[in-house]
Design an enzyme around this catalytic site. Structure first.
Site, PDB file in Angstrom:
ATOM      1  N   ASP A 136       0.841  -1.189   0.000  1.00 28.21           N
ATOM      2  CA  ASP A 136       0.000   0.000   0.000  1.00 28.21           C
ATOM      3  C   ASP A 136       0.878   1.241   0.000  1.00 28.21           C
ATOM      4  O   ASP A 136       1.712   1.416   0.884  1.00 28.21           O
ATOM      5  CB  ASP A 136      -0.920  -0.009   1.227  1.00 28.21           C
ATOM      6  N   HIS A 143      -3.838  13.915   0.439  1.00 30.39           N
ATOM      7  CA  HIS A 143      -4.115  13.037   1.582  1.00 30.39           C
ATOM      8  C   HIS A 143      -2.991  13.123   2.613  1.00 30.39           C
ATOM      9  O   HIS A 143      -3.237  13.291   3.809  1.00 30.39           O
ATOM     10  CB  HIS A 143      -4.291  11.592   1.102  1.00 30.39           C
ATOM     11  N   GLU A 209     -10.759   3.907   3.088  1.00 32.47           N
ATOM     12  CA  GLU A 209      -9.799   4.669   2.295  1.00 32.47           C
ATOM     13  C   GLU A 209     -10.071   4.362   0.832  1.00 32.47           C
ATOM     14  O   GLU A 209     -10.028   3.203   0.417  1.00 32.47           O
ATOM     15  CB  GLU A 209      -8.353   4.278   2.647  1.00 32.47           C
ATOM     16  N   GLU A 211      -9.028   3.994  -2.731  1.00 35.12           N
ATOM     17  CA  GLU A 211      -7.760   3.788  -3.427  1.00 35.12           C
ATOM     18  C   GLU A 211      -8.019   3.084  -4.755  1.00 35.12           C
ATOM     19  O   GLU A 211      -9.098   2.536  -4.994  1.00 35.12           O
ATOM     20  CB  GLU A 211      -6.807   2.924  -2.579  1.00 35.12           C
ATOM     21  N   ASP A 243      -9.303   0.353   1.466  1.00 40.50           N
ATOM     22  CA  ASP A 243      -8.319  -0.064   2.469  1.00 40.50           C
ATOM     23  C   ASP A 243      -8.859   0.316   3.849  1.00 40.50           C
ATOM     24  O   ASP A 243      -8.448   1.304   4.450  1.00 40.50           O
ATOM     25  CB  ASP A 243      -6.985   0.638   2.170  1.00 40.50           C
ATOM     26  N   ARG A 247      -8.635   3.851  12.876  1.00 41.58           N
ATOM     27  CA  ARG A 247      -7.755   4.998  13.143  1.00 41.58           C
ATOM     28  C   ARG A 247      -7.217   5.033  14.568  1.00 41.58           C
ATOM     29  O   ARG A 247      -6.080   5.443  14.798  1.00 41.58           O
ATOM     30  CB  ARG A 247      -8.504   6.298  12.865  1.00 41.58           C
ATOM     31  N   GLN A 250      -4.571   2.468  14.793  1.00 41.81           N
ATOM     32  CA  GLN A 250      -3.428   2.943  14.000  1.00 41.81           C
ATOM     33  C   GLN A 250      -2.598   3.970  14.783  1.00 41.81           C
ATOM     34  O   GLN A 250      -1.370   3.899  14.804  1.00 41.81           O
ATOM     35  CB  GLN A 250      -3.962   3.567  12.709  1.00 41.81           C
ATOM     36  N   LYS A 263      -4.891  -2.074   9.740  1.00 45.45           N
ATOM     37  CA  LYS A 263      -5.160  -2.201   8.311  1.00 45.45           C
ATOM     38  C   LYS A 263      -5.367  -3.647   7.874  1.00 45.45           C
ATOM     39  O   LYS A 263      -5.880  -3.889   6.784  1.00 45.45           O
ATOM     40  CB  LYS A 263      -3.969  -1.656   7.519  1.00 45.45           C
ATOM     41  N   THR A 267      -9.349  -5.730   3.371  1.00 41.03           N
ATOM     42  CA  THR A 267      -9.171  -4.795   2.251  1.00 41.03           C
ATOM     43  C   THR A 267     -10.105  -5.284   1.147  1.00 41.03           C
ATOM     44  O   THR A 267     -10.028  -6.442   0.749  1.00 41.03           O
ATOM     45  CB  THR A 267      -7.712  -4.805   1.748  1.00 41.03           C
ATOM     46  N   GLU A 380     -10.442  12.475   6.982  1.00 43.83           N
ATOM     47  CA  GLU A 380     -10.299  13.801   6.373  1.00 43.83           C
ATOM     48  C   GLU A 380     -11.644  14.508   6.208  1.00 43.83           C
ATOM     49  O   GLU A 380     -11.748  15.708   6.444  1.00 43.83           O
ATOM     50  CB  GLU A 380      -9.621  13.674   5.003  1.00 43.83           C
TER      51      GLU A 380
HETATM   52 MN    MN Z   1      -4.194   2.836   2.527  1.00 47.56          MN
END
Ligand code: MN
Length: 434
Positions: A136, A143, A209, A211, A243, A247, A250, A263, A267, A380
């Site tokens: 990844d 971002h 996320e 992606e 993904d 948080r 993380q 993570k 996915t 975000e």
């Molecule tokens: Mn990611």
């Protein structure tokens, strides 16, 4: 560009103009039919799928690259992806011809047609590839700047390395799942910043996320880097990627080696792999790169792809009320805004000698644009929970709640048609009892 890109070419299988799967697309996937448990390779056209194992058995892939290969009677795209671009081009040209409204081979053979072409609702779409390794990246400047601003302040938003190399980490391939697979809220350690001991329990900050992922075709030998100007010959095609991220987990675990359990629980990828051949008309210039990257990362020409991307959220409460059912679009952005190109990611990944293998998944990193409505994660969009989203029924969201469904979609807009990716979807299940 060749005849397969001709915007005037039409299939005998009709579909609306905004279908993601016109004859100019011809993505590859893997499906299971109701009448046969053996997974096989297929393509999509309009609301139908075409069983390529049937066409292969009928001897219709009879060009020099594919004769006798039997790559479509397979449970994954890997054997086909390993063959490389000449075989991919041959398969695409053959399919484009066979499905053309002017070609009678399949169109006027009712038994073969009935066997090979099925309504999409009659098949189950499976994970398209056997994914050996999942990497990844973190290639969106917007971002990285947003996340850096939240965690370190605006003056230190981008780390000193960021403009010099495509930052990435090694993810977990075993938990990559196909669109539609439910995602269970993970348990993990979190720390609220008070006291010494962490808490343990379900994440309270589950996020998505947005992606785009690339699937590797032919790999490279250990110790032999892939030059940036040959990088795209090693990429078969692209998929949408969610993904999923925890948080709070993380934030506590990522120092100093990066994300781990935050993570690795799931996915999601879309089932259809849109080939780089199909995307060729939509190549465009990416952002200017200053400072100029090191020579091994310099590539000329149109290195980006113009792919419109969207994320929508639908809660369980929305699903229960007919007039509130429509998923709420929370992000609109574009893959072309990615700072580091796919070719640069491949070149950087291998420059130290690392070997990529057929079926590896390289994800772009969260794709955020410059405006508030183009942010590719809830972290975000809600600015770390400080600006909650309001759902159509009045509920608020800082992060995802149980029952929330996240739907990602993407497409390239041509003059007469769309080359699309379909969707990558997943619904959040409650955490396992701790
Ligand atoms: Mn990611």
């Amino acid at each position: 560009m060749d005849q397969t890109h001709d915007p005037h070419r039409q299939s005998f299988i009709s579909h609306p103009a905004d279908s993601h799967f016109p004859i100019q697309n011809l993505p590859f996937g893997v499906c299971r039919r109701r009448d046969d448990p053996a997974p096989r390779v297929c393509t999509a056209i309009g609301d139908h799928v075409v069983d390529l194992a049937v066409l292969e058995a009928a001897g219709l892939f009879d060009g020099p690259e594919l004769t006798g290969r039997r790559v479509f009677s397979a449970p994954a795209l890997n054997a086909f992806m390993a063959l490389g671009r000449p075989a991919w081009r041959e398969a695409r040209a053959r399919l484009s011809h066979l499905l053309d409204v002017e070609t009678l081979t399949l169109q006027d053979d009712p038994p073969l047609r009935a066997q090979a072409i099925l309504p999409a609702r009659d098949v189950e779409l499976l994970l398209p590839a056997e994914i050996g390794d999942y990497t990844d990246f973190y290639s969106s400047r917007e971002h990285a700047t947003n996340v850096g601003t939240m965690f370190r302040g605006a003056d230190n938003a981008l780390m000193p390395n960021w403009l010099h190399l495509p930052v990435g980490y090694h993810g977990r391939a075993s938990s990559v799942v196909v669109s539609g697979t439910p995602v269970r809220r993970p348990l993990g350690q979190t720390h609220d910043g008070q006291g010494a001991a962490p808490d343990f329990g379900p994440t309270r900050e589950l996020d998505f996320e947005l992606e785009v992922g690339a699937l590797v075709g032919p790999g490279n030998p250990l110790g032999t880097p892939i030059p940036v100007d040959q990088a795209l010959d090693h990429v078969f095609g692209l998929v949408l990627v969610n993904d999923w991220s925890a948080r709070d987990v993380q934030r506590w675990e990522y120092v100093p080696l990066g994300p781990f359990l935050a993570k690795s629980f799931a996915t999601t990828v879309s089932p259809w792999v849109v080939t780089l051949e199909a995307l060729e008309p939509f190549r465009c210039a990416g952002p200017d790169q200053r400072p100029t990257p090191l020579p091994y990362l310099q590539a000329d020409g149109a290195q980006a792809f113009d792919i419109a991307l969207e994320v929508a959220v639908q809660s369980e409460a929305m699903r229960r009320t007919e007039r509130l059912k429509t998923p709420l679009t929370v992000c609109r952005t574009n893959f072309s805004q990615l700072y580091w190109s796919l070719a640069q990611q491949v070149a950087h990944h291998t420059v130290g000698g690392c070997n990529l293998r057929t079926g590896d998944l390289l994800a772009s990193g969260t794709i955020s644009g410059p405006t508030p409505d183009s942010r590719g994660s809830l972290l975000e969009i809600t600015w770390r929970g400080s600006m909650p989203l309001r759902l159509p029924n009045g509920d608020e969201r800082r992060f995802l709640e149980d029952g929330d469904r996240v739907i990602m979609t993407g497409w390239c807009q041509g003059v007469r048609h769309r080359v699309g990716f379909g969707t990558a979807e997943g619904t959040v299940l409650p955490a396992r009892e701790g």
